[in-house]
Scaffold this motif. Structure first.
Motif, mmCIF file in Angstrom:
data_model
loop_
_atom_site.group_PDB
_atom_site.id
_atom_site.type_symbol
_atom_site.label_atom_id
_atom_site.label_comp_id
_atom_site.label_asym_id
_atom_site.label_seq_id
_atom_site.Cartn_x
_atom_site.Cartn_y
_atom_site.Cartn_z
ATOM 1 N N CYS A 96 0.859 -1.195 0.000
ATOM 2 C CA CYS A 96 0.000 0.000 0.000
ATOM 3 C C CYS A 96 0.891 1.240 0.000
ATOM 4 C CB CYS A 96 -0.918 -0.001 1.225
ATOM 5 S SG CYS A 96 -2.187 -1.279 1.145
ATOM 6 N N ALA A 97 1.056 1.819 -1.178
ATOM 7 C CA ALA A 97 1.896 3.018 -1.301
ATOM 8 C C ALA A 97 1.059 4.258 -1.589
ATOM 9 C CB ALA A 97 2.930 2.803 -2.410
ATOM 10 N N ALA A 98 -0.258 4.083 -1.680
ATOM 11 C CA ALA A 98 -1.110 5.233 -2.002
ATOM 12 C C ALA A 98 -1.158 6.225 -0.847
ATOM 13 C CB ALA A 98 -2.528 4.752 -2.326
ATOM 14 N N VAL A 100 -3.772 7.926 0.643
ATOM 15 C CA VAL A 100 -5.232 7.913 0.683
ATOM 16 C C VAL A 100 -5.732 9.114 1.490
ATOM 17 C CG1 VAL A 100 -7.237 6.526 1.342
ATOM 18 C CG2 VAL A 100 -5.124 5.383 0.621
ATOM 19 N N ASP A 102 -7.638 10.824 4.151
ATOM 20 C CA ASP A 102 -8.176 10.261 5.390
ATOM 21 C C ASP A 102 -9.658 10.565 5.562
ATOM 22 O OD1 ASP A 102 -5.778 9.055 6.496
ATOM 23 O OD2 ASP A 102 -5.017 11.101 6.654
ATOM 24 N N PRO A 130 -12.403 4.558 4.643
ATOM 25 C CA PRO A 130 -11.899 3.245 5.072
ATOM 26 C C PRO A 130 -10.384 3.231 4.991
ATOM 27 C CG PRO A 130 -12.850 3.114 2.861
ATOM 28 C CD PRO A 130 -13.164 4.487 3.392
ATOM 29 N N ASP A 131 -9.754 2.468 5.871
ATOM 30 C CA ASP A 131 -8.302 2.302 5.838
ATOM 31 C C ASP A 131 -8.009 1.000 5.091
ATOM 32 O OD1 ASP A 131 -5.602 1.565 6.519
ATOM 33 O OD2 ASP A 131 -5.685 3.118 8.057
ATOM 34 N N ILE A 132 -7.487 1.144 3.904
ATOM 35 C CA ILE A 132 -7.293 -0.023 3.034
ATOM 36 C C ILE A 132 -6.236 -0.949 3.621
ATOM 37 C CG2 ILE A 132 -6.531 -0.715 0.723
ATOM 38 C CD1 ILE A 132 -7.760 2.425 0.254
ATOM 39 N N LEU A 133 -5.119 -0.364 4.050
ATOM 40 C CA LEU A 133 -4.031 -1.175 4.620
ATOM 41 C C LEU A 133 -4.511 -1.941 5.851
ATOM 42 C CD1 LEU A 133 -1.022 -1.987 4.724
ATOM 43 C CD2 LEU A 133 -0.597 0.119 6.012
ATOM 44 N N GLY A 149 3.160 -1.672 4.224
ATOM 45 C CA GLY A 149 2.613 -0.319 4.192
ATOM 46 C C GLY A 149 3.728 0.709 4.170
ATOM 47 N N PHE A 150 3.348 1.937 3.972
ATOM 48 C CA PHE A 150 4.282 3.059 4.038
ATOM 49 C C PHE A 150 3.883 3.953 5.201
ATOM 50 C CE2 PHE A 150 5.766 1.838 -0.036
ATOM 51 C CZ PHE A 150 6.988 2.475 -0.219
ATOM 52 N N ALA A 151 4.846 4.660 5.727
ATOM 53 C CA ALA A 151 4.530 5.684 6.711
ATOM 54 C C ALA A 151 5.323 6.928 6.333
ATOM 55 C CB ALA A 151 4.901 5.214 8.112
ATOM 56 N N ALA A 152 4.613 7.926 5.872
ATOM 57 C CA ALA A 152 5.251 9.198 5.543
ATOM 58 C C ALA A 152 5.131 10.077 6.770
ATOM 59 C CB ALA A 152 4.539 9.831 4.349
ATOM 60 N N LYS A 164 2.530 2.749 13.834
ATOM 61 C CA LYS A 164 1.615 2.559 12.704
ATOM 62 C C LYS A 164 1.553 1.093 12.288
ATOM 63 C CE LYS A 164 1.005 6.418 10.335
ATOM 64 N NZ LYS A 164 1.370 7.563 9.484
ATOM 65 N N ARG A 167 -0.580 -0.664 14.806
ATOM 66 C CA ARG A 167 -1.986 -0.250 14.733
ATOM 67 C C ARG A 167 -2.681 -0.852 13.518
ATOM 68 N NH1 ARG A 167 -0.965 5.037 14.971
ATOM 69 N NH2 ARG A 167 -1.534 5.539 12.832
ATOM 70 N N LYS A 168 -1.966 -0.900 12.405
ATOM 71 C CA LYS A 168 -2.591 -1.365 11.158
ATOM 72 C C LYS A 168 -2.546 -2.878 11.022
ATOM 73 C CE LYS A 168 -2.282 2.934 8.966
ATOM 74 N NZ LYS A 168 -3.150 3.587 8.016
HETATM 75 N N1 CTP Z 1 -3.543 3.888 4.148
HETATM 76 C C1 CTP Z 1 -4.592 3.214 3.571
HETATM 77 N N2 CTP Z 1 -5.862 3.702 3.684
HETATM 78 C C2 CTP Z 1 -6.101 4.847 4.363
HETATM 79 C C3 CTP Z 1 -5.034 5.563 4.953
HETATM 80 C C4 CTP Z 1 -3.749 5.049 4.828
HETATM 81 O O1 CTP Z 1 -4.370 2.171 2.953
HETATM 82 N N3 CTP Z 1 -7.351 5.305 4.458
HETATM 83 C C5 CTP Z 1 -2.187 3.329 4.064
HETATM 84 C C6 CTP Z 1 -1.205 4.121 3.213
HETATM 85 O O2 CTP Z 1 -1.235 3.671 1.871
HETATM 86 C C7 CTP Z 1 0.122 3.800 3.894
HETATM 87 C C8 CTP Z 1 -0.256 3.604 5.351
HETATM 88 O O3 CTP Z 1 -1.658 3.321 5.353
HETATM 89 O O4 CTP Z 1 0.636 2.561 3.444
HETATM 90 C C9 CTP Z 1 0.017 4.753 6.248
HETATM 91 O O5 CTP Z 1 -0.637 5.908 5.789
HETATM 92 P P1 CTP Z 1 -0.593 7.212 6.675
HETATM 93 O O6 CTP Z 1 -1.401 8.273 6.033
HETATM 94 O O7 CTP Z 1 0.845 7.493 6.995
HETATM 95 O O8 CTP Z 1 -1.292 6.663 7.997
HETATM 96 P P2 CTP Z 1 -2.598 7.093 8.782
HETATM 97 O O9 CTP Z 1 -3.004 5.907 9.584
HETATM 98 O O10 CTP Z 1 -3.616 7.667 7.860
HETATM 99 O O11 CTP Z 1 -2.057 8.157 9.808
HETATM 100 P P3 CTP Z 1 -1.786 9.736 9.699
HETATM 101 O O12 CTP Z 1 -2.166 10.207 8.309
HETATM 102 O O13 CTP Z 1 -2.607 10.325 10.767
HETATM 103 O O14 CTP Z 1 -0.300 9.863 9.970
#
Ligand code: CTP
Ligand code: CA
Length: 227
Positions: A96-98, A100, A102, A130-133, A149-152, A164, A167-168
């Motif tokens: 999951c590199a998108a 997304v 929030d 929805p959180d896809i990851l 997953g990625f964490a930016a 993260k 949590r995921k």
């Molecule tokens: N991701 C996802 N679906 C979402 C949000 C995030 O699949 N709705 C995935 C991203 O593709 C990435 C990872 O989760 O691989 C982390 O995304 P990030 O935005 O850093 O994490 P969040 O949990 O949304 O936390 P925050 O934005 O508050 O740092």
């Protein structure tokens, strides 16, 4: 050749990759989005295909060519991205590199919102996407063997990324520093940390390199995982 890695180490493996931003409409002409070029996700999809995997790339709106040898599914919203990813399962590998969005607007306006001259500013109510990851990381018959997953992050990169990952519920997290001072956002280079375990013992720091290099390094690690 002995000692040489197989040329197609991921032959017979299925992979799904998310890339790019999602766009969440406010009205027919406006949207909420994250900054994302899609460069890293597309490079990973391309590298997985080179390694022989059967790759589905689920991408938000980007201005990049489709990677060679990859099935591309184009979507706009987070909900469409989740549907497309679930339709691509079962898979051995998910990355999951998108970036997304929030949140989306709770009720998309059917017509363009107008400035009526009174200075009243629309009060947009948001809903969480929805959180896809996190969704595909849940235990179940269709959970991919390896979910990445990625964490930016802009500060405390490793700590935030480790939290993260927990949590995921994904297996690995590639953390990158997107503070403006790191100069990686939207660019062609990335400096990443691979977090593959709960403690720091298995952390890896990868040298700053091109996004294609990061993709090849990840695919090498993935190939080793499945060897
Ligand atoms: N991701 C996802 N679906 C979402 C949000 C995030 O699949 N709705 C995935 C991203 O593709 C990435 C990872 O989760 O691989 C982390 O995304 P990030 O935005 O850093 O994490 P969040 O949990 O949304 O936390 P925050 O934005 O508050 O740092
Ligand atoms: Ca987010």
């Amino acid at each position: 050749l002995e000692g040489q890695p197989a040329r197609k180490p991921l032959a017979g493996r299925k992979a799904v990759v998310t890339s790019g931003p999602t766009h969440e409409a406010i009205d027919p002409v406006r949207y909420i989005a994250n900054r994302s070029s899609g460069k890293q996700g597309h490079a990973i999809a391309a590298a997985l295909a080179v390694a022989g995997a059967d790759v589905t790339l689920v991408s938000g709106p980007v201005s990049l060519p489709d990677p060679t040898g990859v099935k591309v599914v184009r979507i706009e919203t987070a909900r469409q991205m989740l549907d497309a990813v679930q339709a691509a399962l079962p898979a051995d590998i998910a990355v999951c590199a998108a970036a997304v969005a929030d949140w989306r607007v709770a009720a998309e306006a059917g017509q363009k919102l107008k400035k009526d001259g009174s200075g009243v500013i629309p009060d947009l109510k948001l809903s969480e996407n929805p959180d896809i990851l996190a969704t595909i990381s849940q235990k179940g018959p269709k959970r991919p063997d390896l979910v990445v997953g990625f964490a930016a992050e802009t500060e405390n990169v490793i700590e935030h990324a480790r939290a993260k990952r927990a949590r995921k519920g994904c297996d690995w997290i590639l953390a990158n520093d997107v503070a403006p001072s790191a100069g990686t956002f939207g660019g062609d280079h990335n400096e990443v940390f691979l977090i593959s375990g709960a403690d720091g013992a298995s952390d890896e720091v990868w040298p700053r390199q091109g996004k294609a290099g990061v993709a090849r390094a990840l695919v090498q690690r993935i190939s080793r995982h499945f060897a």
